[in-house]
Design a protein around this motif. Structure first.
Motif, short mmCIF file in Angstrom:
data_model
loop_
_atom_site.label_atom_id
_atom_site.label_comp_id
_atom_site.label_asym_id
_atom_site.label_seq_id
_atom_site.Cartn_x
_atom_site.Cartn_y
_atom_site.Cartn_z
N CYS A 1 0.64 -1.08 -0.01
CA CYS A 1 -0.07 0.01 0.21
C CYS A 1 0.91 1.22 0.05
CB CYS A 1 -1.04 -0.04 1.15
SG CYS A 1 -2.05 -1.45 1.26
N VAL A 2 1.97 1.43 0.70
CA VAL A 2 2.83 2.42 0.94
C VAL A 2 3.33 2.56 -0.58
CG1 VAL A 2 4.76 3.26 1.74
CG2 VAL A 2 3.34 2.26 3.40
N LEU A 3 3.85 1.49 -1.05
CA LEU A 3 4.87 1.93 -2.08
C LEU A 3 3.99 2.13 -3.56
CD1 LEU A 3 5.43 -0.59 -4.67
CD2 LEU A 3 6.33 -2.05 -2.61
N ALA B 1 8.59 13.16 0.52
CA ALA B 1 8.45 12.23 1.71
C ALA B 1 8.09 10.84 1.55
CB ALA B 1 8.26 12.84 2.83
N LEU B 2 6.91 10.90 0.80
CA LEU B 2 6.14 9.54 0.39
C LEU B 2 6.97 8.79 -0.37
CD1 LEU B 2 3.34 8.34 1.03
CD2 LEU B 2 2.34 9.34 -1.22
N ALA C 1 9.54 6.85 1.70
CA ALA C 1 8.85 5.74 2.33
C ALA C 1 8.57 4.44 1.56
CB ALA C 1 7.73 6.11 3.11
N GLY C 2 8.22 4.89 0.30
CA GLY C 2 7.79 3.95 -0.80
C GLY C 2 9.08 3.22 -1.11
N ALA C 3 10.15 3.88 -1.60
CA ALA C 3 11.27 3.18 -2.00
C ALA C 3 11.84 2.27 -0.81
CB ALA C 3 12.50 4.30 -2.28
N LEU C 4 11.55 2.58 0.22
CA LEU C 4 12.37 1.85 1.43
C LEU C 4 11.32 0.52 1.43
CD1 LEU C 4 13.50 4.07 4.06
CD2 LEU C 4 14.71 2.47 3.23
N ALA C 5 10.07 0.80 1.54
CA ALA C 5 9.06 -0.22 1.49
C ALA C 5 9.38 -1.51 0.50
CB ALA C 5 7.57 0.21 1.23
N ALA C 6 9.37 -0.77 -0.50
CA ALA C 6 10.00 -1.78 -1.91
C ALA C 6 11.21 -2.71 -1.59
CB ALA C 6 10.16 -1.03 -3.02
N ALA C 7 12.37 -2.00 -1.08
CA ALA C 7 13.59 -2.78 -0.76
C ALA C 7 13.32 -3.69 0.34
CB ALA C 7 14.73 -1.79 -0.54
#
Lengths: 553, 103
Positions: free
Chosen positions: A183-185, A375-376, A379-385
């Motif tokens: 959802c975040v990414l 900023a979103l 957070a999205g890139a981190l969620a993906a990794a």
């Protein structure tokens, strides 16, 4: 609010969420640790699979790659989605029906052989380790870009988070955090894309927008093709690669996707066979949302970039240009000293160097979007990794605790001991992955293609024949896998690392690149397996019965 | 009816039932294979066909701002993949229902 405050807020909130979910869904048995208890809803599993599948590379790099290669980038779009059709129609339902924990489980039981199981464990570990090193690096890079910390510090933070929820929660914890991460990414990717599509074309749907026209009434793609020709690049909507190579790369990526162990195990987590089919459908739908947006982002970003910088005086470029110049992702070298940016295909005249990742990372700034959107994205890139790293970690830990320790070395191990072994293996794997993230071996980028090629050359044929042929025996399957892997390793190391005499693209066999060679190695696997099976003892009747059993609804 | 005949009758019934199961399982598998072959031909046509082998020819046709071959390679094939899986889900659920009700 300041950009940095927004970023800390978003990352802090999303991490609290992941850890909270992990704590709530911690695993109490091996069944929960390996396959989340086998009761995951197909839609939840679809989201988890999508997050598992879409890595830092999909999120940050793919739109950029397409942006620079145009039509040639289609190999990733078709290759990384088409594999799900193969999964849904050929593999997932039957593997679920078989009902064990891992891919080597299936290979070992179906081919009634510990050797086959060990070959499968070796392949699973090789594929997963190659992948996870890149993911940990990705976590470090994202942290360092957005939070202005050292890359290594970023890797340590990432390790700590993944360690916490993968070791504690096992597959159960990973599944539900991946749902949140999806959802975040997807939000993080779509929101800037929708904004930019609307600004450039007036269409809110990016998938339509990039085929529409701009304010001057000219089609974006037509305009981009024109600009490309002017600057000496090949036309955006036409490729520069040979048709055969595009065909082979697409096939290798599709088949490789269907053969990746961390994707396959996701289908062991649902309740019944029909749910395995359903979750493949949902997974592809969730992936397609991002994958059909990426080529649109590629076109908007490419046009924006060329129009903003090409033939413009350096002194008058917008502020984001200097900001990204400092990170080294953009570079300007005034070769002819006229103070104007010349961006052309000819290397001796070109003055602009662009890292492909910038097409996604700098997109919100280029389009002048608000700070919270940037900023979103972080957070999205981190969620993906993180989601991909966790999925891979689980394959590594189950390969060791279940396939190696429980199935081969110490079959008498108790469930409690096996669970401890699984957690220990996961811990060791995180530390190893972190080490590779901090000291990246030079070949990480080169071996991503190897991971797909290996999966295509080893697992896919072995599993497919295990289901669709009653006659395929252990000798055939083992010989096929070994030939497939060896051929793939040979070709990759020859042309990527210069082993076995090396060579360049002129020496490629039939003009097929190492990225596309997985298709050839796969065909070799099939051929060898079928021939060897002709001349060796037939499959025992009990195994044939087992295969018939998994074909029933 | 004497007990022996009854027993014989039961064995016969059981044999017929197992045979029926076997035939049913066979029919189910054949039907499944047919669905798979048809859907995979479409899968191949939209991606490798329209998106790669015929892309240059199809690019002569424009749909809005998209040359058609390019559109298939970057959009159309992916939509088709999603539809294909959901069609397969529908077909197999129907087949499963039919098969389990016969048994």
């Amino acid at each position: 609010m300041e950009l940095q405050t927004w970023i800390w807020l978003f990352i802090g909130l999303s991490f609290t969420l992941y850890i909270g979910i992990a704590f709530w869904s911690r695993a109490g048995s091996t069944n929960e640790f390996y396959v989340a208890g086998g009761g995951v809803h197909p839609i939840a599993n679809g989201m988890a699979t999508a997050a598992d599948w879409m890595s830092a590379a999909s999120f940050i790099s793919m739109a950029g790659i397409i942006s620079f290669s145009g039509y040639d980038g289609s190999v990733f779009l078709m290759g990384w989605t088409g594999g799900y059709v193969l999964l849904a129609l050929l593999l997932a339902p039957y593997l679920r029906k078989f009902g064990k924990f891992t891919v080597p489980d299936f290979i070992g039981d179906r081919y009634y052989s510990s050797t086959a199981r060990l070959v499968a464990v070796f392949c699973a570990l090789l594929v997963s380790f190659t992948y996870i090193a890149g993911q940990m690096r990705g976590v470090g890079v994202v942290f360092s870009r957005y939070l202005e910390v050292d890359i290594n510090t970023g890797v340590y933070i990432g390790m700590a988070i993944v360690l916490f929820y993968a070791v504690l929660g096992g597959m159960k914890g990973i599944t539900y955090t991946q749902v949140a991460q999806y959802c975040v990414l997807v939000f993080a990717f779509l929101i800037p894309a929708i904004f930019i599509s609307f600004l450039s074309t007036g269409w809110v749907i990016p998938q339509i927008g990039f085929g529409a026209s701009n304010q001057e009434g000219m089609y974006l793609l037509e305009k981009l093709d024109g600009l490309h020709r002017e600057l000496g690049f090949h036309a955006y909507t036409n490729g520069s690669k040979s048709t055969l190579d595009v065909f082979m790369i697409t096939a290798a990526l599709m088949v490789g996707t269907a053969g990746l162990p961390h994707v396959i195990v996701r289908f062991f987590t649902v309740k019944k066979v029909s749910d395995a089919r359903k979750s493949a459908g949902w997974a592809l739908l969730f992936i397609a949302i991002l994958y059909t947006t990426a080529p649109a982002v590629a076109v908007f970003a490419r046009l924006n970039l060329i129009e903003t910088v090409s033939e413009q005086p350096y002194a008058q470029l917008p502020q984001w240009f200097n900001k990204w110049e400092e990170t080294g992702l953009l570079g300007f070298k005034d070769k002819n000293g006229d103070g104007i940016v010349q961006y052309v295909a000819e290397p001796s005249l070109n003055e602009l160097s662009i890292d492909r990742d910038i097409m996604v990372l700098a997109n919100p700034e280029i389009a002048e979007l608000p700070n919270w959107v940037i900023a979103l994205m972080a957070a999205g890139a981190l969620a993906a990794a993180l989601s991909t790293a966790a999925g891979l970690l689980l394959v590594i830990s189950s390969s060791i605790s279940h396939d190696l320790i429980k199935s081969v070395l110490y079959p008498k191990v108790s469930e409690r001991q096996e669970l401890i072994a699984a957690r220990l293996a996961a811990t060791v794997a995180v530390v190893l992955a972190g080490y590779f993230g901090i000291h990246p071996p030079g070949f990480v980028a080169a071996t991503v293609a190897l991971a797909f090629g290996l999966a295509a050359a080893s697992f896919f044929p072995a599993i497919l024949m295990g289901i669709f042929s009653l006659k395929m025996n252990k000798e055939g399957a083992i010989a096929g896998m070994l030939v497939g892997i060896s051929l793939m390793l040979f070709y990759m190391t020859k042309f990527k690392f210069g082993w076995f005499g090396g060579g360049n693209s002129a020496d490629w066999w039939w003009g097929i690149s190492p990225e596309g060679f997985g298709s050839v190695a796969m065909v070799a696997n099939f051929a060898v397996a079928l021939i060897v099976a002709q001349f060796t003892p037939p499959t025992p009747a009990t195994i044939q019965q087992l295969v018939k059993e998994i074909r029933k609804p | 009816m004497n007990p022996t005949a009854n027993k014989k009758n039961c064995t016969l019934k059981f044999l017929i039932l197992t045979m029926k199961h076997k035939i049913n399982a066979h029919a189910y598998w054949q039907k499944n294979l047919r669905y798979v072959v048809i859907l995979l031909s479409i899968w191949f046509t939209v991606s490798f066909g329209f998106g790669i082998l015929l892309a240059d020819t199809l690019n002569n046709i424009q749909i809005g701002g998209f040359p058609l071959g390019f559109w298939f390679a970057q959009q159309g094939a992916i939509y088709a993949f999603v539809v294909l899986i959901f069609v397969y889900i529908y077909l197999m659920n129907r087949l499963d229902k039919h098969y389990t009700s016969e048994n």
